[in-house]
Design an enzyme around this catalytic site. Structure first.
Site, PDB file in Angstrom:
ATOM      1  N   GLU A  94       6.099   4.914   8.023  1.00 35.86           N
ATOM      2  CA  GLU A  94       5.251   4.740   6.836  1.00 35.86           C
ATOM      3  C   GLU A  94       5.959   5.262   5.584  1.00 35.86           C
ATOM      4  OE1 GLU A  94       2.785   2.423   6.800  1.00 35.86           O
ATOM      5  OE2 GLU A  94       1.721   3.588   8.311  1.00 35.86           O
TER       6      GLU A  94
ATOM      7  N   THR B 290       8.561   4.277   4.479  1.00 38.21           N
ATOM      8  CA  THR B 290      10.012   4.231   4.674  1.00 38.21           C
ATOM      9  C   THR B 290      10.605   2.982   4.025  1.00 38.21           C
ATOM     10  OG1 THR B 290       9.495   3.236   6.810  1.00 38.21           O
ATOM     11  CG2 THR B 290      10.111   5.560   6.830  1.00 38.21           C
TER      12      THR B 290
ATOM     13  N   GLY C 131      -8.707  -2.768   1.160  1.00 33.42           N
ATOM     14  CA  GLY C 131      -8.738  -1.302   1.189  1.00 33.42           C
ATOM     15  C   GLY C 131      -8.712  -0.718   2.589  1.00 33.42           C
ATOM     16  N   ALA C 132      -8.448  -1.561   3.604  1.00 31.92           N
ATOM     17  CA  ALA C 132      -8.416  -1.048   4.974  1.00 31.92           C
ATOM     18  C   ALA C 132      -6.996  -0.733   5.434  1.00 31.92           C
ATOM     19  CB  ALA C 132      -9.068  -2.049   5.929  1.00 31.92           C
ATOM     20  N   GLY C 133      -6.023  -0.835   4.501  1.00 24.72           N
ATOM     21  CA  GLY C 133      -4.639  -0.497   4.853  1.00 24.72           C
ATOM     22  C   GLY C 133      -3.987  -1.552   5.733  1.00 24.72           C
ATOM     23  N   LEU C 134      -4.496  -2.778   5.704  1.00 28.26           N
ATOM     24  CA  LEU C 134      -3.970  -3.833   6.580  1.00 28.26           C
ATOM     25  C   LEU C 134      -3.326  -4.952   5.765  1.00 28.26           C
ATOM     26  CD1 LEU C 134      -6.913  -3.954   9.161  1.00 28.26           C
ATOM     27  CD2 LEU C 134      -4.818  -2.605   9.270  1.00 28.26           C
ATOM     28  N   SER C 135      -2.944  -4.624   4.552  1.00 26.00           N
ATOM     29  CA  SER C 135      -2.203  -5.487   3.636  1.00 26.00           C
ATOM     30  C   SER C 135      -2.894  -6.784   3.240  1.00 26.00           C
ATOM     31  CB  SER C 135      -0.777  -5.698   4.050  1.00 26.00           C
ATOM     32  OG  SER C 135      -0.486  -6.307   5.125  1.00 26.00           O
TER      33      SER C 135
ATOM     34  N   GLU D 258       4.422  -8.668  -6.654  1.00 22.38           N
ATOM     35  CA  GLU D 258       3.586  -7.457  -6.593  1.00 22.38           C
ATOM     36  C   GLU D 258       4.209  -6.327  -7.439  1.00 22.38           C
ATOM     37  OE1 GLU D 258       1.277  -6.788  -3.299  1.00 22.38           O
ATOM     38  OE2 GLU D 258       0.649  -4.816  -3.988  1.00 22.38           O
TER      39      GLU D 258
ATOM     40  N   ASP E 157       4.956  -5.301   4.065  1.00 22.56           N
ATOM     41  CA  ASP E 157       3.719  -6.069   4.252  1.00 22.56           C
ATOM     42  C   ASP E 157       3.956  -7.565   4.078  1.00 22.56           C
ATOM     43  OD1 ASP E 157       2.834  -3.518   4.342  1.00 22.56           O
ATOM     44  OD2 ASP E 157       1.581  -3.618   2.545  1.00 22.56           O
TER      45      ASP E 157
HETATM   46  C1  GLA Z   1       1.809  -0.236   1.415  1.00 28.59           C
HETATM   47  C2  GLA Z   1       3.000  -0.959   0.786  1.00 28.59           C
HETATM   48  C3  GLA Z   1       4.159  -1.071   1.791  1.00 28.59           C
HETATM   49  C4  GLA Z   1       4.480   0.266   2.445  1.00 28.59           C
HETATM   50  C5  GLA Z   1       3.210   0.945   2.961  1.00 28.59           C
HETATM   51  C6  GLA Z   1       3.467   2.332   3.462  1.00 28.59           C
HETATM   52  O1  GLA Z   1       1.227  -1.004   2.425  1.00 28.59           O
HETATM   53  O2  GLA Z   1       2.645  -2.240   0.359  1.00 28.59           O
HETATM   54  O3  GLA Z   1       5.288  -1.596   1.131  1.00 28.59           O
HETATM   55  O4  GLA Z   1       5.167   1.109   1.569  1.00 28.59           O
HETATM   56  O5  GLA Z   1       2.212   1.005   1.948  1.00 28.59           O
HETATM   57  O6  GLA Z   1       4.285   2.334   4.577  1.00 28.59           O
END
Ligand code: GLA
Length: 366
Positions: A37, A39, A124-128, A162, A174
């Site tokens: 993460e 990275t 907002g669920a961290g799933l891109s 983005e 993502d």
């Molecule tokens: C978001 C960003 C990604 C990555 C993650 C963390 O999802 O879009 O590029 O940096 O956070 O790993």
């Protein structure tokens, strides 16, 4: 399968909104990140998995007014009207607009455009959800106007939109997972060279994705602050990217100023965990993989400081409910937790974890 169902749903939404059939439809998945993460913008390794059933679909047809884009989204249940000449306005259509400007500016200037979007991917669920929206917008727009771009170039372009149009300094994980990934299969990606390998995960284990109900807001600046801290750490350490360093450099890294030392340490260790995690997957050593997930969460909590109390508590609860490992996944400050669970224990796990917290939801089991 689900792709067909979802593109049918978006085609129906398009017809309902605009009274005509769309000319093309497309679908792009979200992703869960299993290890590695923050990275990616540090030139490191990541291990995301594109999702089978959570993604964004799009339907498009040429419009009825030159230069005008009419865009419907089922999330907001409204049509927004934008001009292809618009600049960013802090609206959801910015993502679509940035993509259209990048690949079909002249075509939209000439014909206008009608678009419908439907999503099974919560924001907002961290799933891109943003990356899936960008990738599907590029794919759909290119197809409508008979243009071609390979999936890697779509990912690179989506990231640059983005970064430059939306103003979010994200890495490429993502967009790459959404555009190039194979749903349900882990992808070992070197974010610097963009070399990647698909890695199978054992059949008798599942990754359970649990939304915490705490929503992250990257653009609000936590994410950008971490990006800036990593740049400062590179300067202090005399390297171009933190991923130029490895475990052997940790003594030196620990000596630079707080909190830059901890930020760099997280990146170095999470890089290492991706490499070890891929090795564990290949050897079918899921106990080791689970341990790496848990260590990665601890590093996100203590060194990178991007977790929240609820995801910390959820991770520990997952372990006490029988998961082999669990971690917060995605950009940070909430979002989702991903837990590794043996399939034979899945039903009992899901039931007990849902009983432990208010406002959490199992979004997918993959
Ligand atoms: C978001 C960003 C990604 C990555 C993650 C963390 O999802 O879009 O590029 O940096 O956070 O790993």
């Amino acid at each position: 399968m689900s792709e067909v169902v979802e593109t049918k749903a978006v085609a129906d939404a398009f017809l309902k909104q605009f009274g005509i059939e769309p000319e093309v439809t497309a679908y792009s998945p979200g992703r869960v990140n299993l290890l590695g993460e923050h990275t990616d913008y540090n030139g490191g390794y990541v291990l995301p998995m594109a999702l089978r059933d959570l993604g964004v679909s799009i339907a498009l047809a040429k419009g009825d007014e030159p230069g005008v884009i009419k865009a419907y989204s089922d999330t907001f249940d409204e049509v927004e009207t934008r001009s292809i000449e618009d600049v960013r306005q802090g609206r959801w259509t910015d993502y679509l607009l940035g993509c259209l400007k990048a690949v079909v500016y002249e075509e939209v200037e000439e014909f206008g455009l009608r678009v419908a979007l439907a999503t099974t991917l919560p924001m907002g669920a961290g799933l891109s959800s943003s990356a899936a929206l960008e990738v599907v917008s590029l794919k759909g727009a290119l197809e409508l106007f008979g243009r071609k771009l390979n999936p890697v170039d779509v990912a690179i372009l989506a990231q640059s939109i983005e970064n430059n149009f939306i103003g979010m300094p994200c890495g490429i994980m993502d967009q790459f997972a959404s555009s190039v990934g194979d749903p349900g299969v882990a992808m070992f990606l070197n974010t610097r060279s963009l070399d990647y390998e698909l890695v199978a995960t054992p059949e008798d284990y599942a990754f359970v994705i649990i939304a915490s109900g705490v929503s992250h807001q990257h653009t609000e600046n936590g994410y950008a602050t971490r990006v800036a801290e990593c740049l400062a750490a590179c300067e202090a350490l005399g390297v171009e990217k933190i991923s130029d360093l490895g475990v052997a450099d940790l003594d030196r890294v620990n000596q630079i100023a707080e909190p830059l030392n901890r930020r760099a340490r997280h990146v170095i260790m999470d890089n290492q965990r991706v490499v070890e995690g891929v090795d564990a997957l290949r050897k079918n050593d899921m106990v080791r993989f689970g341990q790496l997930m848990h260590d990665s969460h601890g590093s996100q909590r203590d060194d990178y400081e991007i977790t929240v109390e609820k995801t910390d508590a959820m991770v520990e609860a997952c372990l006490s409910r029988g998961a082999l490992g669990a971690r917060q996944t995605g950009g940070g400050w909430g979002g989702s937790v991903v837990a590794l669970v043996e399939k034979s224990a899945l039903e009992a796990f899901n039931k007990s974890i849902l009983g432990d917290f208010d406002g959490i939801e199992i979004l997918a089991v993959t």
